[in-house]
Design an enzyme around this catalytic site. Sequence first.
Site, PDB file in Angstrom:
ATOM      1  N   ASP A 198      49.910  42.892  49.836  1.00 37.73           N
ATOM      2  CA  ASP A 198      48.428  44.127  49.405  1.00 37.73           C
ATOM      3  C   ASP A 198      48.474  44.501  48.423  1.00 37.73           C
ATOM      4  OD1 ASP A 198      47.180  46.442  49.958  1.00 37.73           O
ATOM      5  OD2 ASP A 198      48.652  47.661  49.288  1.00 37.73           O
ATOM      6  N   MET A 199      47.416  45.162  47.941  1.00 44.37           N
ATOM      7  CA  MET A 199      47.504  45.131  46.514  1.00 44.37           C
ATOM      8  C   MET A 199      47.448  46.683  46.179  1.00 44.37           C
ATOM      9  SD  MET A 199      46.772  42.074  45.215  1.00 44.37           S
ATOM     10  CE  MET A 199      45.375  42.495  43.680  1.00 44.37           C
ATOM     11  N   ASP A 200      46.247  47.220  46.275  1.00 40.02           N
ATOM     12  CA  ASP A 200      46.094  48.969  46.324  1.00 40.02           C
ATOM     13  C   ASP A 200      47.657  49.331  45.919  1.00 40.02           C
ATOM     14  OD1 ASP A 200      43.369  48.825  44.779  1.00 40.02           O
ATOM     15  OD2 ASP A 200      42.412  48.909  46.573  1.00 40.02           O
ATOM     16  N   SER A 226      44.506  42.672  52.267  1.00 42.20           N
ATOM     17  CA  SER A 226      44.148  43.675  51.652  1.00 42.20           C
ATOM     18  C   SER A 226      43.245  44.484  52.693  1.00 42.20           C
ATOM     19  CB  SER A 226      43.475  43.655  50.320  1.00 42.20           C
ATOM     20  OG  SER A 226      42.569  44.863  49.456  1.00 42.20           O
ATOM     21  N   GLY A 227      42.370  45.550  52.640  1.00 48.99           N
ATOM     22  CA  GLY A 227      41.714  46.354  52.278  1.00 48.99           C
ATOM     23  C   GLY A 227      40.599  45.188  52.714  1.00 48.99           C
ATOM     24  N   LYS A 241      45.818  42.721  58.958  1.00 51.13           N
ATOM     25  CA  LYS A 241      47.068  42.391  58.084  1.00 51.13           C
ATOM     26  C   LYS A 241      47.652  41.709  59.085  1.00 51.13           C
ATOM     27  CE  LYS A 241      45.950  45.329  54.202  1.00 51.13           C
ATOM     28  NZ  LYS A 241      46.751  46.402  52.776  1.00 51.13           N
ATOM     29  N   ASP A 284      52.229  49.691  51.227  1.00 55.24           N
ATOM     30  CA  ASP A 284      52.569  50.736  51.204  1.00 55.24           C
ATOM     31  C   ASP A 284      52.506  51.193  51.837  1.00 55.24           C
ATOM     32  OD1 ASP A 284      50.391  50.159  50.155  1.00 55.24           O
ATOM     33  OD2 ASP A 284      50.416  52.690  48.755  1.00 55.24           O
ATOM     34  N   ASN A 287      47.970  50.375  57.475  1.00 53.30           N
ATOM     35  CA  ASN A 287      47.318  49.436  57.223  1.00 53.30           C
ATOM     36  C   ASN A 287      48.068  48.050  56.801  1.00 53.30           C
ATOM     37  OD1 ASN A 287      46.809  49.127  54.710  1.00 53.30           O
ATOM     38  ND2 ASN A 287      44.898  49.162  54.817  1.00 53.30           N
TER      39      ASN A 287
END
Length: 265
Positions: free
Chosen positions: A8-10, A43-44, A193, A216, A219
């Site tokens: 995931d990114m953020d 990611s979303g 995902k 984190d 999602n």
Amino acid sequence: MIKAVAVDMDGTFLDSQGQYDRERFEGIFQTMLEKDVRFIVASGNQYYQLRSFFPEKEEQITFVSENGALIFKNREVLKENHFTDNLVQELLAFLQAESSELEVVVCGLKSAYMLKSATQRFKEFSALYYFQLAELDSFADLPEDVIVKFALDVPVDQAPKVVADLNEAFKDQITAVSSGHGSIDIIIPGITKGSSIQWLLDQWGIAPNELAAFGDANNDLEMLALTEHSYAMKECSPDVLATAKKQAPSHNEAGVLQVLEGLLN
């Protein structure tokens, strides 16, 4: 042996400033290439935003964007899932009647779309996550595109009602989820995902437990549930902590990179 890594990114790969240690990652990424380990960004967020973080590596990275609705590699779509045109129109009519304070980004394959009449605050916020973003006089002017997600912004106290109303009105056709602070995503049921990463693993002939996954937020749950090598970041939701098998250091301490250095050596 790890044969694929999904991040995931953020709040996971990126620190609180939206950055990562590029020099440190360069060494890790070269090791992944040498060992034929696939790198997946999941990611979303919009693909065009995600690829901007890896300007010299995007051809070697697989991007799972919009919470799994779109998969890109080498700037080409490997797989896409979208709402029907009729459902898009029904949703827009419902949203416009639901709340006069509601603001929306309609997320397509080619671009995202918002109204010119949106508040400046919402325009600035949306521009952080949608690098291809067009402003329209009306959603009746939507260009030819497939729509994969709706991102809503509503007053915080209205969010639970909007989520409940959407899920009741469009039962089994959509899934509305709140991510806090008045943000709501309308996504395609069953598309996550996790489902998209499982599809990639099947294409590559990689077993789920040959995947390392990092997340984190809620999602990320389906992605983390795929593998024994799943890592919850130090700052994460309770559900993520309960789902992941292991814990990584904080995203502000390059937690993903710390773990990968150990896994790949």
